[in-house]
Design a protein around this motif. Structure first.
Motif, PDB file in Angstrom:
ATOM      1  N   VAL A  48       1.370  -9.195   6.251  1.00  0.00           N
ATOM      2  CA  VAL A  48       1.522  -7.559   6.038  1.00  0.00           C
ATOM      3  C   VAL A  48       1.389  -7.230   4.681  1.00  0.00           C
ATOM      4  N   LEU A  49       0.191  -6.285   4.389  1.00  0.00           N
ATOM      5  CA  LEU A  49       0.035  -6.051   2.916  1.00  0.00           C
ATOM      6  C   LEU A  49       0.586  -4.483   2.881  1.00  0.00           C
ATOM      7  N   VAL A  50       1.446  -4.502   1.992  1.00  0.00           N
ATOM      8  CA  VAL A  50       2.135  -3.284   1.550  1.00  0.00           C
ATOM      9  C   VAL A  50       1.528  -2.687   0.228  1.00  0.00           C
ATOM     10  N   LYS A  51       1.450  -1.235   0.086  1.00  0.00           N
ATOM     11  CA  LYS A  51       0.933  -0.471  -0.906  1.00  0.00           C
ATOM     12  C   LYS A  51       1.714   0.783  -1.071  1.00  0.00           C
ATOM     13  N   ALA A  52       2.378   0.993  -2.119  1.00  0.00           N
ATOM     14  CA  ALA A  52       3.202   2.157  -2.423  1.00  0.00           C
ATOM     15  C   ALA A  52       4.375   2.388  -1.347  1.00  0.00           C
ATOM     16  N   GLY A  53       4.828   1.290  -1.111  1.00  0.00           N
ATOM     17  CA  GLY A  53       6.162   1.277   0.019  1.00  0.00           C
ATOM     18  C   GLY A  53       5.682   1.483   1.447  1.00  0.00           C
ATOM     19  N   ARG A  54       4.318   1.386   1.740  1.00  0.00           N
ATOM     20  CA  ARG A  54       3.869   1.416   3.144  1.00  0.00           C
ATOM     21  C   ARG A  54       2.975   0.518   3.532  1.00  0.00           C
ATOM     22  N   THR A  55       3.119   0.142   4.799  1.00  0.00           N
ATOM     23  CA  THR A  55       2.292  -1.020   5.327  1.00  0.00           C
ATOM     24  C   THR A  55       0.798  -0.569   5.461  1.00  0.00           C
ATOM     25  N   LYS A  56       0.109  -1.311   4.628  1.00  0.00           N
ATOM     26  CA  LYS A  56      -1.507  -0.941   4.512  1.00  0.00           C
ATOM     27  C   LYS A  56      -2.248  -1.488   5.780  1.00  0.00           C
ATOM     28  N   ILE A  57      -2.183  -2.599   5.807  1.00  0.00           N
ATOM     29  CA  ILE A  57      -2.550  -3.366   7.158  1.00  0.00           C
ATOM     30  C   ILE A  57      -1.886  -4.538   7.569  1.00  0.00           C
ATOM     31  N   ARG A  58      -1.758  -4.922   8.698  1.00  0.00           N
ATOM     32  CA  ARG A  58      -0.959  -6.014   9.385  1.00  0.00           C
ATOM     33  C   ARG A  58      -1.911  -6.766  10.043  1.00  0.00           C
ATOM     34  N   TYR A  59      -2.113  -8.006  10.157  1.00  0.00           N
ATOM     35  CA  TYR A  59      -3.141  -8.744  10.798  1.00  0.00           C
ATOM     36  C   TYR A  59      -2.523 -10.332  11.095  1.00  0.00           C
ATOM     37  N   PRO A  60      -2.973 -10.916  12.194  1.00  0.00           N
ATOM     38  CA  PRO A  60      -2.772 -12.365  12.362  1.00  0.00           C
ATOM     39  C   PRO A  60      -3.141 -13.211  11.764  1.00  0.00           C
ATOM     40  N   ALA A  61      -2.716 -14.271  11.184  1.00  0.00           N
ATOM     41  CA  ALA A  61      -3.478 -15.312  10.594  1.00  0.00           C
ATOM     42  C   ALA A  61      -2.950 -16.572  10.838  1.00  0.00           C
ATOM     43  N   VAL A  62      -3.710 -17.791  10.928  1.00  0.00           N
ATOM     44  CA  VAL A  62      -3.053 -19.118  11.194  1.00  0.00           C
ATOM     45  C   VAL A  62      -2.497 -19.797  10.088  1.00  0.00           C
ATOM     46  N   ASP A 101     -10.067  -1.552  -9.933  1.00  0.00           N
ATOM     47  CA  ASP A 101      -9.166  -0.625  -9.664  1.00  0.00           C
ATOM     48  C   ASP A 101      -8.135  -0.355 -10.940  1.00  0.00           C
ATOM     49  N   GLU A 102      -8.553  -0.476 -12.055  1.00  0.00           N
ATOM     50  CA  GLU A 102      -7.648  -0.487 -13.134  1.00  0.00           C
ATOM     51  C   GLU A 102      -7.062   1.103 -13.248  1.00  0.00           C
ATOM     52  N   ASP A 103      -8.116   1.991 -12.725  1.00  0.00           N
ATOM     53  CA  ASP A 103      -7.585   3.392 -12.566  1.00  0.00           C
ATOM     54  C   ASP A 103      -6.610   3.737 -11.776  1.00  0.00           C
ATOM     55  N   GLU A 104      -6.762   2.945 -10.655  1.00  0.00           N
ATOM     56  CA  GLU A 104      -5.908   3.256  -9.507  1.00  0.00           C
ATOM     57  C   GLU A 104      -4.416   2.787 -10.089  1.00  0.00           C
ATOM     58  N   PHE A 105      -4.321   1.590 -10.652  1.00  0.00           N
ATOM     59  CA  PHE A 105      -3.225   1.079 -11.292  1.00  0.00           C
ATOM     60  C   PHE A 105      -2.672   1.779 -12.382  1.00  0.00           C
ATOM     61  N   ALA A 106      -3.266   2.504 -13.236  1.00  0.00           N
ATOM     62  CA  ALA A 106      -2.900   3.622 -14.233  1.00  0.00           C
ATOM     63  C   ALA A 106      -2.168   4.757 -13.623  1.00  0.00           C
ATOM     64  N   ALA A 107      -3.100   5.161 -12.568  1.00  0.00           N
ATOM     65  CA  ALA A 107      -2.497   6.251 -11.525  1.00  0.00           C
ATOM     66  C   ALA A 107      -1.206   6.284 -10.863  1.00  0.00           C
ATOM     67  N   SER A 108      -0.932   4.735 -10.755  1.00  0.00           N
ATOM     68  CA  SER A 108       0.203   4.484  -9.951  1.00  0.00           C
ATOM     69  C   SER A 108       1.433   4.905 -10.288  1.00  0.00           C
ATOM     70  N   GLY A 109       1.641   4.808 -11.753  1.00  0.00           N
ATOM     71  CA  GLY A 109       2.875   5.154 -12.388  1.00  0.00           C
ATOM     72  C   GLY A 109       3.792   4.094 -12.826  1.00  0.00           C
ATOM     73  N   LEU A 110       3.284   2.720 -12.254  1.00  0.00           N
ATOM     74  CA  LEU A 110       4.026   1.703 -12.334  1.00  0.00           C
ATOM     75  C   LEU A 110       4.514   1.185 -13.681  1.00  0.00           C
ATOM     76  N   GLU A 111       3.835   1.636 -14.525  1.00  0.00           N
ATOM     77  CA  GLU A 111       3.911   1.420 -16.098  1.00  0.00           C
ATOM     78  C   GLU A 111       5.200   2.104 -16.474  1.00  0.00           C
ATOM     79  N   THR A 112       5.492   3.226 -15.848  1.00  0.00           N
ATOM     80  CA  THR A 112       6.717   3.977 -16.061  1.00  0.00           C
ATOM     81  C   THR A 112       7.838   3.749 -15.046  1.00  0.00           C
ATOM     82  N   THR A 113       7.624   3.706 -13.976  1.00  0.00           N
ATOM     83  CA  THR A 113       8.460   3.207 -12.983  1.00  0.00           C
ATOM     84  C   THR A 113       9.167   1.681 -12.975  1.00  0.00           C
ATOM     85  N   ASP A 114       8.300   0.743 -13.146  1.00  0.00           N
ATOM     86  CA  ASP A 114       8.745  -0.502 -13.218  1.00  0.00           C
ATOM     87  C   ASP A 114       7.921  -1.253 -14.148  1.00  0.00           C
ATOM     88  N   PRO A 115       8.216  -1.000 -15.737  1.00  0.00           N
ATOM     89  CA  PRO A 115       7.387  -1.696 -16.838  1.00  0.00           C
ATOM     90  C   PRO A 115       7.292  -3.315 -16.520  1.00  0.00           C
TER      91      PRO A 115
END
Length: 172
Positions: A21-35, A131-145
């Motif tokens: 289960v890959l989660v991004k911004a609090g939502r499930t992005k994708i779920r898939y089976p794996a061995v 994706d360094e631009d996405e990281f900067a835009a995520s606000g994580l630096e402020t919300t969870d330094p």
């Protein structure tokens, strides 16, 4: 979940299948089976077929039906490393997600993506920070330094490993 399988000697066995289960911004992005291939309590290794729909062309690599991902997750590291092979078994490269340490519970591995990624080609000539631009835009630096700092450190660590010869030492 488990499925019956046969090992190369012809004996039947049980293969454990987990959901990744890959989660991004609090939502499930994708779920898939794996061995499940390995779990020592810290390092979890699974194998899965390309779970996306159709082809995803990043320019530097194409993920497509038939590709197989051997995915390494850690409960104590801020990244996941995924070896990508084509349908014929040739290594395309390694895609690394910067993520919070994985959690593993009954039947699933959960990985929270923190937007930063790294790619290393099979021949080692191409190492890309993504994706360094996405990281900067995520606000994580402020919300969870603390998490932002751990994410940046993890990306730096993986880039160094990728440039110094590869991921074999991490994946052993």
């Amino acid at each position: 979940m488990s499925v019956n399988s046969a090992d190369p000697s012809g004996r039947s066995g049980v293969t454990e299948v987990l959901d990744v289960v890959l989660v991004k911004a609090g939502r499930t992005k994708i779920r898939y089976p794996a061995v499940l291939l390995h779990d020592d309590g810290t390092h979890v290794v699974v194998r899965a077929a390309w779970a996306g729909e159709g082809v995803r062309d990043f320019g530097f690599v194409r993920f497509e039906p038939g590709d197989v991902f051997t995915e390494h997750y850690w409960r104590d590291r801020w990244y996941a490393v995924k070896e990508v092979r084509n349908a014929e078994g040739a290594v395309k490269g390694w895609y690394c997600d910067i993520a919070r340490p994985a959690t593993v519970s009954e039947g699933e591995v959960v990985c929270e993506d923190l937007d930063l990624d790294l790619w290393r080609s099979a021949d080692g000539r191409t190492v890309l920070r993504l994706d360094e631009d996405e990281f900067a835009a995520s606000g994580l630096e402020t919300t969870d330094p603390r998490a932002a700092s751990a994410a940046r450190s993890a990306l730096d660590e993986l880039e160094l490993v990728a440039r110094e010869g590869g991921f074999e030492s991490l994946l052993a």
